[in-house]
Design a protein around this motif. Structure first.
Motif, short mmCIF file in Angstrom:
data_model
loop_
_atom_site.label_atom_id
_atom_site.label_comp_id
_atom_site.label_asym_id
_atom_site.label_seq_id
_atom_site.Cartn_x
_atom_site.Cartn_y
_atom_site.Cartn_z
N SER A 180 34.97 27.25 -121.90
CA SER A 180 34.47 27.16 -123.27
C SER A 180 34.12 28.55 -123.80
O SER A 180 34.00 29.52 -123.06
N GLY A 181 33.93 28.63 -125.11
CA GLY A 181 33.51 29.88 -125.73
C GLY A 181 34.66 30.85 -125.91
O GLY A 181 35.81 30.47 -126.11
N ALA A 182 34.32 32.13 -125.83
CA ALA A 182 35.31 33.19 -126.02
C ALA A 182 34.87 34.41 -125.24
O ALA A 182 33.68 34.63 -125.03
N TYR A 183 35.84 35.21 -124.81
CA TYR A 183 35.51 36.48 -124.16
C TYR A 183 36.68 37.43 -124.27
O TYR A 183 37.81 37.03 -124.57
N CYS A 184 36.40 38.70 -124.03
CA CYS A 184 37.43 39.73 -123.90
C CYS A 184 37.31 40.33 -122.51
O CYS A 184 36.20 40.62 -122.06
N TYR A 185 38.42 40.52 -121.85
CA TYR A 185 38.44 41.07 -120.49
C TYR A 185 39.22 42.38 -120.52
O TYR A 185 40.45 42.38 -120.59
N SER A 186 38.51 43.50 -120.49
CA SER A 186 39.15 44.81 -120.35
C SER A 186 39.27 45.09 -118.86
O SER A 186 38.27 45.30 -118.18
N VAL A 187 40.49 45.10 -118.36
CA VAL A 187 40.73 45.08 -116.92
C VAL A 187 40.66 46.48 -116.32
O VAL A 187 39.81 46.77 -115.48
N ILE A 188 41.58 47.33 -116.75
CA ILE A 188 41.64 48.71 -116.26
C ILE A 188 42.04 49.61 -117.43
O ILE A 188 42.66 49.15 -118.39
N PRO A 189 41.71 50.89 -117.37
CA PRO A 189 42.13 51.80 -118.44
C PRO A 189 43.65 51.80 -118.59
O PRO A 189 44.38 51.84 -117.60
N GLY A 190 44.10 51.73 -119.83
CA GLY A 190 45.53 51.79 -120.09
C GLY A 190 46.23 50.45 -120.16
O GLY A 190 47.38 50.38 -120.60
N LEU A 191 45.57 49.38 -119.73
CA LEU A 191 46.15 48.05 -119.82
C LEU A 191 45.50 47.31 -120.98
O LEU A 191 44.27 47.25 -121.07
N THR A 192 46.31 46.77 -121.87
CA THR A 192 45.78 46.06 -123.04
C THR A 192 44.88 44.91 -122.59
O THR A 192 45.29 44.10 -121.75
N PRO A 193 43.66 44.83 -123.11
CA PRO A 193 42.73 43.78 -122.68
C PRO A 193 43.24 42.38 -123.03
O PRO A 193 44.15 42.20 -123.85
N TYR A 194 42.61 41.39 -122.42
CA TYR A 194 42.91 39.99 -122.66
C TYR A 194 41.75 39.34 -123.42
O TYR A 194 40.58 39.67 -123.18
N VAL A 195 42.09 38.41 -124.31
CA VAL A 195 41.09 37.72 -125.12
C VAL A 195 41.27 36.21 -124.97
O VAL A 195 42.38 35.70 -125.16
N LEU A 196 40.20 35.52 -124.62
CA LEU A 196 40.20 34.06 -124.58
C LEU A 196 39.47 33.54 -125.80
O LEU A 196 38.37 34.01 -126.13
N GLY A 254 37.49 48.99 -125.35
CA GLY A 254 38.07 49.34 -124.07
C GLY A 254 39.32 50.19 -124.20
O GLY A 254 39.56 51.10 -123.40
N MET A 255 40.13 49.92 -125.21
CA MET A 255 41.37 50.66 -125.39
C MET A 255 41.11 52.11 -125.82
O MET A 255 41.79 53.04 -125.38
N LEU A 256 40.11 52.30 -126.66
CA LEU A 256 39.77 53.67 -127.08
C LEU A 256 39.21 54.49 -125.93
O LEU A 256 39.33 55.72 -125.93
N ALA A 257 38.62 53.82 -124.95
CA ALA A 257 38.02 54.53 -123.81
C ALA A 257 38.99 54.68 -122.64
O ALA A 257 38.57 55.01 -121.52
N ALA A 258 40.27 54.49 -122.89
CA ALA A 258 41.26 54.44 -121.81
C ALA A 258 41.45 55.78 -121.09
O ALA A 258 42.05 55.82 -120.01
N GLU A 259 40.96 56.88 -121.67
CA GLU A 259 41.11 58.18 -121.01
C GLU A 259 40.12 58.37 -119.87
O GLU A 259 40.22 59.34 -119.12
#
Length: 568
Positions: free
Chosen positions: A360-376, A399-404
């Motif tokens: 239920s609900g919603a979340y964003c999963y930023s996995v590792i730098p450089g990989l586009t996050p996932y959103v439920l 998360g994407m902006l902090a990929a460096e």
């Protein structure tokens, strides 16, 4: 611009489609075996550093160890993400649950073999640590964070036991809570017809124009949770006892919440001030709900009706339309934000539809730098779902902006973790207000914003107030009746005389996942929303010059302390 919209629309045309997890693993069973062998070789190499750890260790050797640890962590994070995302699709999926259990057991085993490094670093003298920190680059704040816990670290054998037992202990109980609560079904009579609903479907009706439907939806929600209160309550009491035994009994933290504060690198005085200020100003929202009662012609405002809609048409948005609206709002602020948010949609990293058994609900999963996050999401097409999309895409672009940064420093620290998400919602709200010409619709949008401000500031602060009391009550041998009575008392204090709180809301806390999975997390929402109000005021004052500073704040990720980042 056109490309993002076209791709968002194509993705949305099939809303039942689940996300594309192949960017993580192609064949989970096969890839798990391959990556386990790869990790085994890397961890064996890492273990070779044990005999080289000494105060005089060369900075180059120290950095080599950190780089290898990062490579190992990236692979384990990829496996862990796949396991959790697959489980989230359907918490009843036996294969997903078995895979998740196997990954968690493997992670604990490898983590135990690498523990020696962190423990050595925590015990290293300050002069030697300072020498190594000077050349640590992007790893520096991560290393500083490890040393914050040096007074609470245990021996290596003790730490290993805790890691192993958490797989079948704390983490297993949180998984059990997810499986149980996401599998519950509810029955609601609508237009004379009884319907069987998931929780996500049921919660649509707490914002129904019909007061009787709103009340019936809440009654049904808590009827079902009350029926399972014995089991869910015991899960919570066990989790709280585990937190107490480990963090207070073994690690000697001062209080249950001080553990979270140390993790967040936030002074306890700041958290106390936040919670106190929220409680002292509860009257602001009490006054608002009194006004809303008059506007919505509710004779006596009740907890059943605080989210009642105000004279609004039941607008429904396709996922394509919602995506376009969010991307347009982001683009007006920064084309870069819109580009990154569009990539999440373009790569099909969003799971959209409501399904039985889905988390239920919603979340964003930023996995590792450089990989586009996932959103439920659990997207049903109402205005709140559009705002939720803006919120979760805010997490993603953060998360994407902090990929460096390294995998150890790209995640924002908790006090700033809700900044980009709430800011994204604010951008959407302002865009909606700017394009709307109907006065009544504008009033409705403002009321929704104020409803959300209550839900994400005061409500979250009171969850944490309850948690503090709950940990005390359970530590003193209290019962479920004590917990429910305390929760109801806190709720009635929160609303004062402005809002009546019926007795069945004593069960509400059982339905809040953060209380089970992440103790004392919720003050991050209060902090984040209040911070965004301040940041947005700066944006309104300074315009374009603020945008670059804001993007720099997001790009810093978790590479420095929250205080240091905000000073900039």
């Amino acid at each position: 611009m056109g490309r993002s919209h076209a791709i968002a629309g194509r993705h949305a045309a099939r809303p039942a489609e689940i996300w594309n997890l192949q960017d993580l693993l192609r064949d989970p069973a096969h890839d798990l075996d391959v990556l386990r062998q790869e990790l085994e070789e890397q961890v064996r190499r890492f273990e070779g550093f044990r005999d080289r750890l000494a105060p005089e260790i060369p900075a180059e050797t120290f950095l080599d160890a950190l780089k290898l640890a990062e490579a190992i962590t990236r692979t384990m994070s990829r496996l862990g993400a796949y396991a959790y995302l697959w489980f989230s699709e359907n918490t009843k999926n036996q294969k997903a649950r078995a895979f998740k259990a196997a990954v968690e057991e493997m992670q604990a085993g490898f983590a135990n073999r690498m523990l020696f490094f962190d423990l050595w670093w925590q015990k290293l003298d300050d002069a030697s640590a300072g020498r190594l920190l000077a050349g640590a680059g992007d790893y520096a704040y991560h290393l500083d964070s490890l040393r914050r816990f040096k007074d609470h670290a245990l021996s290596e054998p003790e730490e290993k036991i805790i890691n192993v037992k958490s797989v079948t202990g704390r983490r297993a109980l949180v998984g059990l809570y997810d499986i149980l609560t996401n599998g519950l079904t509810y029955t609601l009579t609508v237009n004379g017809k009884a319907r069987t609903l998931t929780r996500e479907d049921l919660l649509v009706y707490v914002r129904d124009p019909d007061a009787r439907i709103r009340e019936a939806a809440y009654r049904e929600l808590y009827r079902v949770f009350a029926r399972h209160a014995d089991v869910i309550g015991e899960v919570y009491k066990t989790l709280v006892t585990d937190w107490k035994q480990e963090h207070l009994g073994l690690r000697k933290h001062r209080s249950p919440i001080s553990v979270r504060n140390l993790m967040n690198d936030v002074p306890e005085e700041a958290v106390e001030a936040l919670l106190s200020v929220c409680a002292r100003n509860a009257g602001v929202f009490q006054g608002y709900f009194a006004i809303k009662a008059r506007l919505c012609r509710i004779r006596k405002m009740s907890r059943y009706h605080i989210y009642a809609p105000f004279r609004e048409a039941r607008r429904r948005y396709s996922f394509a339309a919602a995506s376009a609206k969010v991307l347009d709002a982001y683009r007006a602020f920064s084309p870069r934000l819109a580009e990154l948010a569009g990539r999440v949609l373009e790569e099909r990293h969003v799971d959209v539809a409501v399904r039985p058994g889905k988390l239920s609900g919603a979340y964003c999963y930023s996995v590792i730098p450089g990989l586009t996050p996932y959103v439920l999401l659990n997207f049903k097409g109402d205005v709140r779902d559009v705002a939720t999309l803006a919120h979760e895409l805010g997490h993603a672009v953060h998360g994407m902006l902090a990929a460096e940064h390294s995998i150890f420093t790209f995640h924002a620290m908790l006090p700033l973790a809700e900044t980009a998400s709430v800011f994204g919602e604010r951008l959407l709200s302002d865009a909606w207000m700017a394009e709307e010409r109907d006065k009544v619709v504008k009033q409705s949008l403002l009321i929704r914003q104020l409803d959300d401000a209550y839900a994400t500031i005061l409500r979250q602060a009171y969850f944490v107030r309850f948690e503090r009391e709950a940990h005390r009550i359970i530590g003193a041998g209290g019962t479920m009746d004590d917990l429910c009575g305390t929760y109801l008392s806190e709720l009635r204090q929160q609303f004062g005389r402005a809002v009546a709180v019926p007795d069945e809301f004593r069960w509400e806390w059982l339905s809040i996942p953060h209380l089970f999975a992440s103790p004392f997390y919720c003050y991050a929402y209060s902090f984040g929303n209040l911070l965004v109000l301040a940041l947005y005021a700066l944006y309104r004052t300074h315009g374009e010059s603020f945008v670059l500073r804001y993007l720099a704040l997001l790009a810093a990720g978790g590479s420095r302390s929250p205080e240091a980042l905000l000073k900039d």
